[in-house]
Design a protein around this motif. Structure first.
Motif, short mmCIF file in Angstrom:
data_model
loop_
_atom_site.label_atom_id
_atom_site.label_comp_id
_atom_site.label_asym_id
_atom_site.label_seq_id
_atom_site.Cartn_x
_atom_site.Cartn_y
_atom_site.Cartn_z
N ALA A 74 0.83 -1.21 0.00
CA ALA A 74 0.00 0.00 0.00
C ALA A 74 0.86 1.25 0.00
O ALA A 74 0.55 2.24 -0.68
CB ALA A 74 -0.94 -0.02 1.21
N GLY A 75 1.97 1.22 0.78
CA GLY A 75 2.87 2.37 0.79
C GLY A 75 3.49 2.63 -0.57
O GLY A 75 3.59 3.78 -1.02
N ARG A 76 3.89 1.54 -1.26
CA ARG A 76 4.44 1.73 -2.61
C ARG A 76 3.39 2.25 -3.58
O ARG A 76 3.68 3.09 -4.45
CB ARG A 76 5.03 0.40 -3.10
CG ARG A 76 6.35 0.03 -2.46
CD ARG A 76 7.02 -1.08 -3.22
NE ARG A 76 6.28 -2.33 -3.13
CZ ARG A 76 6.47 -3.27 -2.22
NH1 ARG A 76 7.41 -3.11 -1.30
NH2 ARG A 76 5.76 -4.38 -2.21
N ALA A 77 2.15 1.77 -3.43
CA ALA A 77 1.08 2.25 -4.31
C ALA A 77 0.80 3.73 -4.07
O ALA A 77 0.62 4.51 -5.02
CB ALA A 77 -0.19 1.42 -4.08
N GLY A 81 1.26 6.78 -6.63
CA GLY A 81 0.20 7.74 -6.89
C GLY A 81 0.64 9.18 -6.65
O GLY A 81 0.26 10.09 -7.39
N PHE A 82 1.47 9.39 -5.62
CA PHE A 82 2.00 10.73 -5.38
C PHE A 82 2.85 11.22 -6.54
O PHE A 82 2.72 12.37 -6.99
CB PHE A 82 2.81 10.73 -4.08
CG PHE A 82 3.72 11.92 -3.93
CD1 PHE A 82 3.20 13.18 -3.67
CD2 PHE A 82 5.09 11.76 -4.07
CE1 PHE A 82 4.04 14.28 -3.54
CE2 PHE A 82 5.94 12.85 -3.94
CZ PHE A 82 5.41 14.11 -3.69
N TYR A 126 0.90 11.52 -0.64
CA TYR A 126 2.16 11.62 0.09
C TYR A 126 1.94 11.36 1.58
O TYR A 126 2.73 10.63 2.22
CB TYR A 126 2.76 13.01 -0.12
CG TYR A 126 4.11 13.19 0.52
CD1 TYR A 126 5.27 12.72 -0.09
CD2 TYR A 126 4.24 13.84 1.75
CE1 TYR A 126 6.51 12.87 0.50
CE2 TYR A 126 5.47 14.01 2.35
CZ TYR A 126 6.60 13.53 1.72
OH TYR A 126 7.82 13.69 2.32
N ALA A 127 0.89 11.94 2.16
CA ALA A 127 0.60 11.71 3.57
C ALA A 127 0.25 10.25 3.83
O ALA A 127 0.68 9.66 4.84
CB ALA A 127 -0.54 12.62 4.02
N MET A 132 1.69 4.80 5.98
CA MET A 132 1.95 3.37 5.79
C MET A 132 3.35 2.98 6.27
O MET A 132 3.57 1.87 6.72
CB MET A 132 1.79 2.99 4.32
CG MET A 132 0.37 3.03 3.80
SD MET A 132 -0.74 1.82 4.59
CE MET A 132 -1.65 2.88 5.72
N ARG A 133 4.29 3.90 6.18
CA ARG A 133 5.65 3.63 6.64
C ARG A 133 5.88 4.01 8.10
O ARG A 133 6.97 3.77 8.63
CB ARG A 133 6.65 4.39 5.77
CG ARG A 133 6.61 3.99 4.30
CD ARG A 133 7.61 4.77 3.49
NE ARG A 133 7.56 4.40 2.07
CZ ARG A 133 8.34 4.91 1.14
NH1 ARG A 133 9.23 5.84 1.47
NH2 ARG A 133 8.23 4.53 -0.11
#
Length: 285
Positions: A74-77, A81-82, A126-127, A132-133
């Motif tokens: 999810a963080g990579r997605a 997207g950012f 970005y947020a 996610m991280r």
């Protein structure tokens, strides 16, 4: 015609037959057939250091990140997207600038709203990527030594695999490649420092020139000079950091691994060869 060593007593290694007839070999080159193999190219060595080993050297329970696979995906997605929305926002903003300032046409309200929506969406992605991280960052902050140990184990596993791959390379080859890599490392670092220093000193040189020779509209240029100086310093620091991470750090790591491999192979070769025979004369009885 047979070879006769008695004709040339001063050159005991001379042979007068074959393709090298009459050529003396006073210092024959030793043959290392048991320890010789092809040294991979520098790019292959760098790729081997950048690759992640298939078997994890540490169990999943000891991972310092502490995040399950779905938050990572999810963080990579969200990060992708950012990047996409940010590029779209920049393109839309550039289109608005060209439409209003170059073509001198009035802006439609929907175009401004679309640009604002893209900007808000990029900020939200970005947020979300940061959230996610966040568990992994908190785990690192709670126990930084554990995270550092895991990273060291990963690096050691990769370097040990490369050392085993270089186990049959002659030490002289490894030392020669290590010297070339060290030379490239010094060239990259020197270039990065030079470019960063020039970018940082260019606005200061402009201010010095404006002090010696007043420029037209100098009073109105103070704010622009400050902004230019800040931008140039940031660009110079970013360039130096990029070169350090992408070029200097891999080359420094490769140079260290090549030096270790040369030392290990030299010691193993000396151990296989055994103690050198003594050349001292025997004591008289």
């Amino acid at each position: 015609m047979a070879c006769d060593d008695r004709d040339t007593p001063e050159l005991p290694a001379t042979c007068c037959c074959g393709d090298n007839g009459g050529i003396a070999r006073a210092d024959p080159i030793p043959h290392f057939s048991a320890m010789y193999s092809r040294l991979p190219s520098t790019y292959e060595l760098l790729e081997a250091l950048a690759a992640v080993p298939a078997p994890a050297p540490v169990p999943a329970s000891a991972s310092a990140v502490g995040a399950t696979p779905w938050p990572q995906r999810a963080g990579r997605a969200f990060w992708l997207g950012f990047v996409v929305t940010l590029v779209a926002t920049l393109i839309a903003a550039a289109g608005l600038v060209v439409w209003r300032l170059v073509l001198k046409h009035p802006l439609a309200p929907w175009s401004i709203r679309l640009t604002e929506a893209l900007l808000v969406l990029s900020a939200a992605c970005y947020a979300a990527s940061g959230l996610m991280r966040l568990p992994g960052v908190l785990a690192i902050l709670r126990n930084p030594l554990r995270w550092q140990a895991v990273q060291m184990d990963l690096d050691s596993a990769i370097e040990n695999a490369l050392l085993r791959r270089l186990g049959r390379i002659h030490p002289l080859q490894l030392q020669a490649r290590q010297r070339r890599v060290a030379l490239q490392l010094r060239l990259w670092e020197g270039m990065a420092r030079t470019v960063g220093l020039l970018l940082a000193l260019a606005p200061a040189a402009l201010v010095l020139v404006s002090g010696l020779h007043p420029l037209p509209h100098q009073a109105q240029m103070k704010g622009s000079l400050l902004w230019l100086y800040a931008v140039m310093v940031v660009v110079g620091a970013a360039f130096y950091l990029y070169v350090h991470v992408q070029c200097s750090r891999p080359l420094r790591r490769l140079s260290h691994v090549l030096a270790e491999a040369a030392e290990i192979n030299a010691r193993l070769g000396a151990k296989r060869a055994g103690p050198a025979p003594s050349t001292e004369p025997a004591p008289a009885q």
